[in-house]
Enzyme design. Sequence first.
Site, PDB file in Angstrom:
ATOM      1  N   HIS A  16       0.997  -1.076   0.141  1.00 44.52           N
ATOM      2  CA  HIS A  16      -0.003   0.007   0.134  1.00 44.52           C
ATOM      3  C   HIS A  16       0.865   1.055  -0.121  1.00 44.52           C
ATOM      4  O   HIS A  16       2.187   1.200   0.153  1.00 44.52           O
ATOM      5  CB  HIS A  16      -1.079   0.143   1.178  1.00 44.52           C
ATOM      6  CG  HIS A  16      -0.529   0.324   2.453  1.00 44.52           C
ATOM      7  ND1 HIS A  16      -1.143   1.109   3.460  1.00 44.52           N
ATOM      8  CD2 HIS A  16       0.853   0.403   2.856  1.00 44.52           C
ATOM      9  CE1 HIS A  16      -0.598   1.219   4.549  1.00 44.52           C
ATOM     10  NE2 HIS A  16       0.724   0.797   4.235  1.00 44.52           N
ATOM     11  N   CYS A  35       5.860   6.734   4.574  1.00 43.84           N
ATOM     12  CA  CYS A  35       4.358   5.733   4.128  1.00 43.84           C
ATOM     13  C   CYS A  35       3.941   6.452   2.717  1.00 43.84           C
ATOM     14  O   CYS A  35       3.003   5.851   2.023  1.00 43.84           O
ATOM     15  CB  CYS A  35       3.610   5.704   5.034  1.00 43.84           C
ATOM     16  SG  CYS A  35       4.116   4.841   6.598  1.00 43.84           S
ATOM     17  N   HIS A  41       5.060   0.307  -0.226  1.00 44.37           N
ATOM     18  CA  HIS A  41       5.686  -0.642   0.622  1.00 44.37           C
ATOM     19  C   HIS A  41       4.800  -1.655   1.145  1.00 44.37           C
ATOM     20  O   HIS A  41       3.508  -1.606   0.689  1.00 44.37           O
ATOM     21  CB  HIS A  41       6.404   0.005   1.926  1.00 44.37           C
ATOM     22  CG  HIS A  41       5.340   0.751   2.557  1.00 44.37           C
ATOM     23  ND1 HIS A  41       4.741   2.094   2.394  1.00 44.37           N
ATOM     24  CD2 HIS A  41       4.585   0.161   3.840  1.00 44.37           C
ATOM     25  CE1 HIS A  41       3.882   2.469   3.475  1.00 44.37           C
ATOM     26  NE2 HIS A  41       3.796   1.218   4.387  1.00 44.37           N
ATOM     27  N   HIS A  43       3.189  -4.821   3.920  1.00 41.37           N
ATOM     28  CA  HIS A  43       3.052  -5.366   5.316  1.00 41.37           C
ATOM     29  C   HIS A  43       2.799  -6.678   5.305  1.00 41.37           C
ATOM     30  O   HIS A  43       1.987  -7.193   4.517  1.00 41.37           O
ATOM     31  CB  HIS A  43       2.003  -4.466   6.274  1.00 41.37           C
ATOM     32  CG  HIS A  43       2.486  -3.091   6.358  1.00 41.37           C
ATOM     33  ND1 HIS A  43       3.567  -2.671   7.173  1.00 41.37           N
ATOM     34  CD2 HIS A  43       1.899  -1.982   5.669  1.00 41.37           C
ATOM     35  CE1 HIS A  43       3.366  -1.379   7.282  1.00 41.37           C
ATOM     36  NE2 HIS A  43       2.508  -0.971   6.448  1.00 41.37           N
ATOM     37  N   ASP A  78      -4.377 -10.785  -0.334  1.00 40.11           N
ATOM     38  CA  ASP A  78      -3.182 -11.294  -0.278  1.00 40.11           C
ATOM     39  C   ASP A  78      -2.367 -11.092  -1.719  1.00 40.11           C
ATOM     40  O   ASP A  78      -2.980 -11.528  -2.526  1.00 40.11           O
ATOM     41  CB  ASP A  78      -3.428 -12.791   0.099  1.00 40.11           C
ATOM     42  CG  ASP A  78      -1.926 -13.386   0.409  1.00 40.11           C
ATOM     43  OD1 ASP A  78      -1.202 -12.557   1.346  1.00 40.11           O
ATOM     44  OD2 ASP A  78      -1.706 -14.394   0.129  1.00 40.11           O
ATOM     45  N   HIS A  79      -1.120 -10.495  -1.327  1.00 40.73           N
ATOM     46  CA  HIS A  79      -0.110 -10.257  -2.485  1.00 40.73           C
ATOM     47  C   HIS A  79      -0.670  -9.091  -3.416  1.00 40.73           C
ATOM     48  O   HIS A  79      -0.291  -9.238  -4.766  1.00 40.73           O
ATOM     49  CB  HIS A  79       0.210 -11.668  -3.381  1.00 40.73           C
ATOM     50  CG  HIS A  79       1.419 -12.169  -2.121  1.00 40.73           C
ATOM     51  ND1 HIS A  79       0.925 -12.931  -1.012  1.00 40.73           N
ATOM     52  CD2 HIS A  79       2.412 -12.645  -2.607  1.00 40.73           C
ATOM     53  CE1 HIS A  79       1.831 -13.746  -0.538  1.00 40.73           C
ATOM     54  NE2 HIS A  79       2.688 -13.295  -1.341  1.00 40.73           N
ATOM     55  N   GLU A 122      -0.423  -4.402  11.923  1.00 40.17           N
ATOM     56  CA  GLU A 122       0.082  -3.906  10.617  1.00 40.17           C
ATOM     57  C   GLU A 122       1.728  -3.893  10.665  1.00 40.17           C
ATOM     58  O   GLU A 122       2.167  -4.350   9.571  1.00 40.17           O
ATOM     59  CB  GLU A 122      -0.544  -2.293  10.332  1.00 40.17           C
ATOM     60  CG  GLU A 122       0.132  -1.752   9.001  1.00 40.17           C
ATOM     61  CD  GLU A 122      -0.318  -0.213   8.821  1.00 40.17           C
ATOM     62  OE1 GLU A 122      -0.788   0.201   7.906  1.00 40.17           O
ATOM     63  OE2 GLU A 122       0.193   0.613   9.838  1.00 40.17           O
TER      64      GLU A 122
HETATM   65 NI    NI Z   1       2.299   0.832   5.774  1.00 42.54          NI
END
Ligand code: NI
Length: 134
Positions: A16, A35, A41, A43, A78-79, A122
Amino acid sequence: MSQVHVTRRYRFCAAHRLHTEQLSPEENWAAFGKCNNPNGHGHNYVVLVTVASGGAQDSCDLDRLDQVVNEKIVERFDHLDLNRDPAFAALTTTGENLVKVIWDILKPALPSDSLRKIGVIETRDNYFEYGGTA
Ligand code: NI
């Protein structure tokens, strides 16, 4: 009357970027810092789903819960890049918004009134929690 709750843990990995078109690039950077990095990036998100136990939701229903959460949350996110998911078309992909999005997806998909709380871990130090409005 006491009420027992059961919590199941799920995981997905997603990218995200914290960014909103309503702010200038400088304001975005001021609000979100690293961010807001244009390349995004990722998580390793952990989702904790808490439901009422007993009644319509006994332990046998945990298989059903797994099915619903895996289908509606894990397989959906996911992914992938959260910023491209339609749920975030008008929302920044903060943990605060993500935990509410997950609640709104799961609430109608589970037996009535069984969902009690969603938790989203997160990062090592960031945990978000939502239990609905009433
Ligand atoms: Ni983040």
